[in-house]
Write an enzyme that holds these catalytic residues in place. Structure first.
Site, short mmCIF file in Angstrom:
data_model
loop_
_atom_site.label_atom_id
_atom_site.label_comp_id
_atom_site.label_asym_id
_atom_site.label_seq_id
_atom_site.Cartn_x
_atom_site.Cartn_y
_atom_site.Cartn_z
N GLU A 1 38.54 31.86 41.10
CA GLU A 1 39.68 31.28 40.37
C GLU A 1 39.52 29.77 40.20
OE1 GLU A 1 43.56 32.57 41.71
OE2 GLU A 1 44.51 30.78 40.88
N LYS B 1 50.53 33.97 48.15
CA LYS B 1 49.29 34.20 47.40
C LYS B 1 48.53 32.87 47.27
CE LYS B 1 46.63 34.73 43.59
NZ LYS B 1 45.88 33.68 42.90
N ASP C 1 36.12 39.66 57.15
CA ASP C 1 36.71 40.79 56.45
C ASP C 1 38.05 40.36 55.84
OD1 ASP C 1 38.00 43.13 55.77
OD2 ASP C 1 37.37 44.23 57.55
N HIS D 1 45.71 23.77 35.84
CA HIS D 1 45.04 25.04 35.55
C HIS D 1 44.33 24.99 34.20
CE1 HIS D 1 46.68 28.49 38.18
NE2 HIS D 1 46.27 27.47 38.89
C1 MEV Z 1 47.94 30.69 41.71
O1 MEV Z 1 46.72 31.33 42.04
C2 MEV Z 1 48.70 30.34 42.95
C3 MEV Z 1 50.10 29.77 42.72
O2 MEV Z 1 50.86 30.67 41.92
C4 MEV Z 1 50.72 29.61 44.09
C5 MEV Z 1 52.18 29.24 44.06
O3 MEV Z 1 52.89 29.59 43.10
O4 MEV Z 1 52.62 28.62 45.05
C6 MEV Z 1 50.04 28.47 41.99
#
Ligand code: MEV
Length: 439
Positions: free
Chosen positions: A85, A280, A296, A393
């Site tokens: 990513e 995430k 793992d 991004h």
């Molecule tokens: C993207 O991979 C991760 C985010 O969505 C985490 C978040 O929203 O805190 C930017």
């Protein structure tokens, strides 16, 4: 129409490639070309990879990057991260640099307990079962001596075995709930070997335990397996600084920024939809280091999310507060990791990643990985509460789109410059690229 195949595993690699290309893909020629392009020309290295798994037909690459400038407990690290990513490594590096000048990251391992269970069915008097367990427990442990000898030399071993009555959830269901220390190993093989031996002894000895009747002697072992849920294999990572030191270049004051960070964390605490995305972001950092160091990541993922829901609703793994003018931001996360065994000495890049990390113990690696998670989360939430996530991004995404379009280096320079002042959506990039081409 595809057909089932017998004996696929017995085919040579080339035969497997032929078969999959011919039976499952539209253009077998292209399929073969792509698969073969990713095979390594170094035959020894390729053989190594072929043998990690079954039915290998190619290699699946992920980029390996470095996030430098992590000051952790006064020691400087450059952290290797394997991830596909865009923006993740840039974000980690930015957070590392930010905290480098504000005291760095402080970490502490809160526990290293691993868990395994023997699940069994016992139809009979539970008091007799308890008496049997107390009698057989020393034998369960002594029978594993050949397995535990080496682990004990390294400071690990079996720490306890408990009999747990689970009949409230399922009729006649009990378990041996066993805890372990596994030193620098993740310990899955060690734990599973111990458990299988516990199960064998437990079943055999029951057959000659006098107080049991015939049915009670016939203990049914259902399965013996480690648990990936290890809430006491826990690490804490933290950053803190006076609020006035939180100067960021996104055009808001330190106090505004600190308040927004705390507010964002409060939302992630009470709102599971946000908490999942928030966590995430943490896992972007954690998984990338877990993967680079040959650990793992499925086990880590399964455990971390169970831990995030341990109090009955899914919540944020990080926390933030402002107290007496100090902004504090921290993470507590369970991480069962190893720096010996498994892939660590088999995969040359894993060995190298551990080398770059200055050959950490498993406990040190837990701390480094937790820091990567915390840094990632800090960077993500910082963007979210200031510029929004898309700005960063899209910068990285822009490069990916330009590469996909086959832009030359000169074209990339021109278009990156153009998109400094324009919003880089996919369609806008394609439009600008086509316009540039036609000039
Ligand atoms: C993207 O991979 C991760 C985010 O969505 C985490 C978040 O929203 O805190 C930017």
């Amino acid at each position: 129409m595809t057909v089932p195949i017998e004996g696929f595993s017995k085919l040579t690699k080339n035969e497997k490639i032929d078969w999959i290309a011919t039976n499952y893909t539209i253009d077998p020629k292209i399929t073969k070309k792509v698969l073969k392009r990713y095979l390594n020309s170094d035959e020894e290295l390729q053989k190594l990879h072929d043998e990690f798994i079954e039915n290998t037909i190619s290699n699946y690459y992920l980029p390996l990057g470095i996030a430098p400038n992590f000051l952790i407990n006064e020691k400087l690290y450059a952290i290797p991260m394997a991830i596909e990513e865009s923006s993740v490594i840039a974000a980690a590096s930015k957070a590392a640099k930010f905290w480098l000048n504000r005291g760095g990251f402080k970490t502490r391992v809160l526990g290293t307990e691993k868990i395994g269970q023997v699940h069994f069915i016992f139809k009979g008097n539970s008091k007799k079962l308890t008496a049997y367990f107390e009698q057989v427990k020393p034998l369960l442990i002594s029978n594993t001596a050949s397995i535990t000898k080496n682990m004990e030399k390294r400071g690990g071993g079996i720490t306890n075995i408990e009999l747990r009555d689970k009949t409230g959830g399922l009729e006649n269901y009990y378990q041996l709930h066993c805890t372990f220390e596994t030193a620098d190993a993740m310990g899955a093989n060690f734990i599973n070997s111990c458990l299988e031996l516990f199960a064998k002894t437990f079943r055999e000895e029951a057959q000659v335990f006098e107080p049991f009747n015939k049915e009670e002697r016939d203990i049914e072992i259902v399965m013996s397996i480690l648990s990936n849920y290890v809430p006491n294999c826990l690490v804490r990572a933290e950053v803190q600084c006076p609020v006035q030191d939180l100067k960021v270049d996104e055009g808001i004051s330190p106090i505004e920024f600190a308040d927004k960070m705390v507010r964002a964390l409060q939302i992630a605490k009470v709102e599971p939809h946000r908490a999942v995305t928030h966590n995430k972001g943490i896992m972007n950092g954690i998984d990338a280091v877990v993967l680079a160091t040959g650990n793992d990541f499925r086990a880590v993922e399964a455990c971390v999310h169970a831990y995030a829901a341990k109090d009955g609703s899914y919540t944020s793994l990080t926390h933030a507060q402002i107290e007496d003018g100090i902004f504090k931001f921290w993470l507590e996360v369970p991480l069962a990791l190893g720096t010996v065994g498994g892939l660590t000495s088999l995969h040359p890049l894993v060995e190298l990643a551990l080398d770059i990390l200055q050959k950490p113990s498993a406990k040190e690696l837990m701390q480094i990985v937790a820091v990567a998670g915390l840094a990632q989360n800090f960077a993500a939430v910082r963007s979210l509460v200031t510029t929004g996530i898309q700005e960063g991004h899209m910068k990285m995404h822009l490069l990916n789109i330009l590469n996909q379009l086959g832009a030359t280096e000169d074209e990339k320079v021109t278009l990156i410059d153009y998109f400094r002042k324009h919003t880089a959506t996919h369609s806008e990039v394609v439009k600008a690229y086509e316009k540039l081409k036609s000039n």
